[in-house]
Motif scaffolding. Structure first.
Motif, short mmCIF file in Angstrom:
data_model
loop_
_atom_site.label_atom_id
_atom_site.label_comp_id
_atom_site.label_asym_id
_atom_site.label_seq_id
_atom_site.Cartn_x
_atom_site.Cartn_y
_atom_site.Cartn_z
N ASP A 90 -1.89 0.09 -5.01
CA ASP A 90 -2.32 0.26 -3.59
C ASP A 90 -1.04 0.26 -2.63
O ASP A 90 0.12 -0.37 -3.41
CB ASP A 90 -3.56 -0.48 -2.97
CG ASP A 90 -2.90 -2.01 -3.27
OD1 ASP A 90 -1.97 -2.20 -3.55
OD2 ASP A 90 -3.94 -3.13 -3.35
N ILE A 91 -1.20 0.34 -1.52
CA ILE A 91 0.05 0.25 -0.72
C ILE A 91 0.85 -1.11 -0.64
O ILE A 91 1.90 -1.14 -0.79
CB ILE A 91 -0.52 0.61 0.82
CG1 ILE A 91 -0.99 1.93 0.91
CG2 ILE A 91 0.78 0.55 1.88
CD1 ILE A 91 -1.81 2.34 2.25
N SER B 207 2.70 -1.38 -3.84
CA SER B 207 3.71 -0.12 -3.67
C SER B 207 4.94 -0.70 -2.84
O SER B 207 6.17 -0.66 -3.24
CB SER B 207 3.35 1.18 -3.18
OG SER B 207 2.38 1.54 -4.09
N VAL B 208 4.54 -1.34 -1.90
CA VAL B 208 5.76 -1.89 -0.77
C VAL B 208 6.16 -3.01 -1.51
O VAL B 208 7.54 -3.29 -1.30
CB VAL B 208 4.92 -2.33 0.47
CG1 VAL B 208 6.17 -2.93 1.26
CG2 VAL B 208 4.58 -1.04 1.43
#
Ligand SMILES: Cc1cc2nc3c(=O)[nH]c(=O)nc-3n(C[C@H](O)[C@H](O)[C@H](O)COP(=O)(O)OP(=O)(O)OC[C@H]3O[C@@H](n4cnc5c(N)ncnc54)[C@H](O)[C@@H]3O)c2cc1C
Ligand code: SF4
Lengths: 602, 204
Positions: free
Chosen positions: A336-337, A340-341
């Motif tokens: 998910d974001i 990922s970040v």
């Protein structure tokens, strides 16, 4: 650089040379103010990919209003023609004159010390699962299409309607794991994000339209992340129904366009029928479709799921096997974001360490070539997975780019003239080890070769886990199984080894990209020759053991002991006799050849 | 060329350092017998047994012996090189030895830990592992690591949320960054989403 692609990469860690192709937009992106006058006059209408085809765009378009850069572009496949006689209406209305039909693709050369690969993923296309009727029934949509339909910036300005009659659907079914966790269609892995995405979709529906009835069909709900369980529970409190079991088929009522599914009731037994106004297929994600291009340019590998492989699954999750290259986000695995970040930060930090170092030293496990012995056959160039050996034309000794050499030793094993020396893993060093191990009682021993990254590490893991196994094996560590020269194996048998084991990383997961393909070829050649010479091929074993497979390592050790016990002293003596004969024959042949040469010279 | 490196090219003078690792190795392998036996190996100038070779006193023994016995190769018979090769390379470097003249024999992960019930056979195997390491050490040569300059710029391929974040981080730390995105806009999949879990923030 948007609308651009990397087309060539050369060099090595700290010193990459990269060529980027900047595709032409036919619109000067610096001048364009995105006024949109051009769009009004363009006569061409095409499905809008950003809105997953629910609305249309023109041949000149901007991907979406917030796009960066905020500039229009022309899709030349759609445009009536660069010939202004054919159309050219947009160019006529553009006050700033930024439309330029003569614009060309540009190639830009850049130099960088580090590369981060963040090429992301693609979304699974469920068309192949015909039972779900995605291509046949308009009210079966994917989760990506759901995003557009519920979005205020979407084609319906956020009014959630179903495609067949533009009415608001009140009974919505969600089917999980479409294209994921299936051995038959799609992919065997879990896509990681779709469970939580469906929970989110249901909460959005409940928020916008509290009277909507949401039913989720699932195998298990994977709500493992921070605060995910709360999120999931909240959806249950708001009335979302979760039913275990995936429907086998979706049927459509042709009159109402409503959808019906039959599912096995895994709680009470029997089958249940459900009717819906709309069904959302919670589609999984797949590796970026053209990731092979980047893989090839940067000599990266993929794991069995198709995503890019990291240097070490636990300790080096953002380093690529190629030094100076880092991986982050969904290019590495579905996530998910937030993850990922986080990974982006980790990759940036590792790149930073490299860039700030100013200089880097490269471990001295690299190959060197003795020009005086090399006959220019270039076999080394063929086997080097890193393109670290450059041709100087056939017949001339090639040049080894030390900084690009990763140190697998494949070239050293391939070189027929012995002119390549693998520093710190030389023939002489390895042969001395073989001789030392087999100095006494070869009949009791298994001579093993193990690669540093996988099988040797798998042995370490067996040790850490205190798995017990027989004592026969004596391992020689090389960086890669591809360092194992056929001569090493023969020497082992010649010195009286009962068994020889060659072991390395799993076939598709070689730490050195694809070097262990040559391992297989070499072992095959030795097996063939053993057969021809009347030496039992069983006495040479090839095993793939990963760093995490301590259990497998111990099992291989147990199995090989059984095989070792079947080898008698007489059999070993016979092998040594055969190999002595072979050696003498080869020596005689060589002598005859030199004689001939000398005669010819005389 | 410094003196120790020059010495490395002379006839090998090998020091063998056998580690008990507390009882981890000594509980299974007869390290006292192995130590005595190792003295008989050709080119071995000294053999020292330590309780914990990686601890400071153990490392000091190595440094001391290198100087005292003019060693030009070192074999540490302890644990996996995947564990302590950097430690012992550093140790010999302290006394001016090239790190590539240090070799390890794995008596722990590959021997004592996996052959707990077979003391005799494990001891025999330990001897073989040391014999092999000493044989290899005899042929070790000093190696120089190549030093290369690093271009202070980075390329980020892919302009989704991951690529954007990585590029911003690198730019914030003062490096030039090239962000290459194949589509006409950056944003990736996230740009196509409405709200995002678990916080329901807007995606754009
Ligand atoms: C339907 C759906 C809903 C989701 N909902 C949520 C959510 O609610 N919350 C959440 O946390 N996560 C969610 N996710 C996950 C989220 O989308 C990802 O975590 C995120 O997009 C990952 O970003 P990325 O940059 O790694 O990859 P991507 O978003 O895939 O971006 C990759 C970028 O690289 C570009 N690219 C690819 N190849 C090349 C190349 N060769 N050269 C140049 N550029 C290239 C692509 O064009 C793209 O712009 C959802 C995903 C899907 C599919
Ligand atoms: S050792 Fe491996 S990487 Fe280095 S030149 Fe040889 S084949 Fe290429």
């Amino acid at each position: 650089m948007a609308y651009s692609e990397v087309v060539n990469v050369s060099g090595f860690v700290g010193n990459f040379k990269v060529t980027v192709k900047k595709k032409t937009r036919y619109v000067n992106e610096k001048e364009c103010t995105a006024c949109g006058e051009c769009v009004k006059v363009c006569p061409i209408t095409k499905p809008d990919a950003y809105q997953t085809g629910f609305s249309t765009r023109k041949a000149i378009y901007i991907p979406f209003p917030q796009a960066v850069p905020a500039s229009y572009l022309i899709n030349m496949d759609d445009c009536l023609g660069i010939n202004p006689i054919a159309c050219g209406k947009c160019a006529d209305v553009c006050e700033k004159k930024c439309i330029d039909f003569d614009q060309q693709d540009k190639f830009i050369d850049i130099e960088v010390g580090a590369i981060i690969v963040a090429t992301g993923m693609d979304v699974y296309d469920p068309s192949e699962i015909d039972e779900y009727g995605y291509t046949r029934f308009p009210n079966v949509i994917t989760s990506m299409e759901f995003e557009r339909l519920i979005c205020a910036g979407g084609p319906t300005e956020g009014h959630f309607i179903r495609p067949s009659d533009r009415q608001r659907p009140k009974r919505i079914g969600f089917i999980q794991c479409v294209g994921s966790r299936s051995a038959k269609r799609g992919n065997p892995y879990c896509s990681n994000i779709c469970c939580m995405n469906t929970v989110k979709d249901c909460l959005l529906l409940k928020d916008h339209y509290p009277d909507t009835d949401c039913t989720v069909f699932y195998m298990d709900i994977r709500a493992f992340g921070k605060s995910f369980e709360d999120f999931y529970m909240r959806s249950k409190e708001e009335g979302v129904k979760y039913l275990r079991g995936l429907p086998g088929e979706i049927e459509e009522d042709p009159a109402t366009r409503n959808l019906r599914v039959v599912v096995e009731n895994t709680n009470g037994g029997g089958v249940d029928f459900h009717e819906f106004d709309m069904i959302v297929l919670s589609t999984g994600v797949i590796p970026q479709k053209d990731s092979a291009v980047i893989r090839k340019l940067l000599t990266l590998s993929k794991t069995s799921d198709g995503f890019l492989m990291e240097a070490h699954p636990r300790l080096k999750p953002v380093d690529a096997p190629t030094r100076g290259v880092f991986l982050a986000g969904c290019a590495e695995s579905p996530k998910d974001i937030k993850d990922s970040v986080a990974q982006a930060g980790a990759a940036a930090s590792h790149a930073n360490i490299l860039l700030n170092a100013g200089h880097i030293s490269i471990e001295a496990v690299t190959s060197v070539i003795d020009d005086s012995m090399c006959n220019g056959c270039e076999l080394c160039i063929d086997v080097c997975p890193y393109h670290a050996i450059q041709s100087n034309g056939k017949k001339s000794p090639p040049t080894i780019i030390t900084a690009a050499c990763a140190g697998c030793g494949n070239c050293g094993a391939a070189c027929p003239t012995g002119s390549i020396t693998m520093r710190h893993f030389t023939d002489m060093q390895i042969e001395a080890q073989i001789d030392a191990i087999l100095e006494e009682d070869g009949d009791q021993k298994v001579l093993g070769f193990a690669c540093n990254w996988c099988s040797y590490a798998g042995g370490d893991f067996a040790g850490i886990s205190r798995l017990q196994y027989p004592t026969d094996a004596r391992l020689i560590r090389t960086m890669c199984s591809a360092r194992v020269d056929e001569e090493f194996i023969w020497r082992g048998f010649h010195k009286g080894a009962a068994m020889v084991l060659v072991s390395g990383c799993h076939y598709a997961d070689c730490h050195y990209i694809s070097a262990n393909r040559q391992t297989v070829q070499r072992v095959n050649r030795v097996w063939d020759k053993m057969e021809r010479l009347g030496i039992r091929p069983e006495r040479l074993q090839l095993e793939w053991i990963s760093a995490a497979e301590g259990q497998k390592f111990a099992k291989v050790m147990r199995d090989i002991e059984q095989m070792r016990k079947r080898v008698t002293k007489e059999e070993i003596d016979e092998t040594v006799r055969i190999l002595n004969e072979e050696r003498d024959k080869a020596a005689a042949k060589k002598a005859a050849k030199t004689d001939k040469k000398e005669q010819a010279a005389a | 060329m410094d003196d120790v490196t020059k010495m490395a090219l002379d006839a090998p003078r090998i020091g063998v350092f056998v580690c008990d690792c507390g009882l981890n190795i000594a509980g299974t392998v007869d390290t006292a017998a192995v130590t005595e036996w190792a003295r008989s190996l050709p080119d071995v100038a000294c053999v020292v047994r330590n309780k914990y070779t990686c601890a400071d006193p153990g490392q000091n023994e190595i440094r001391k012996a290198v100087v005292e016995y003019k060693l030009n190769r070192v074999v540490v018979a302890s644990c996996s090189p995947r564990m302590h090769e950097p430690t012992f390379r550093g140790c010999v470097m302290d006394v001016g030895m090239n790190p590539y003249l240090m070799e390890m024999a794995n008596l722990r992960e590959h021997c004592s830990w996996v052959h707990a019930g077979e003391k005799d056979k494990a001891t025999e195997k330990a001897k073989d592992l040391i014999r092999s390491a000493v044989a290899r050490a005899r042929h070790l040569t000093p190696q120089e690591e190549l030093k290369v300059k690093v271009t202070k710029a980075a390329l980020v391929i892919g302009g989704g949320v991951t690529g954007i974040q990585a590029a911003l981080d690198l730019a914030d730390s003062g490096h030039q960054v090239y962000l290459v995105e194949k589509e006409a806009t950056i944003g990736g999949i996230m740009a196509g989403l409405d709200k995002t879990y678990p916080t329901m923030d807007c995606s754009i």
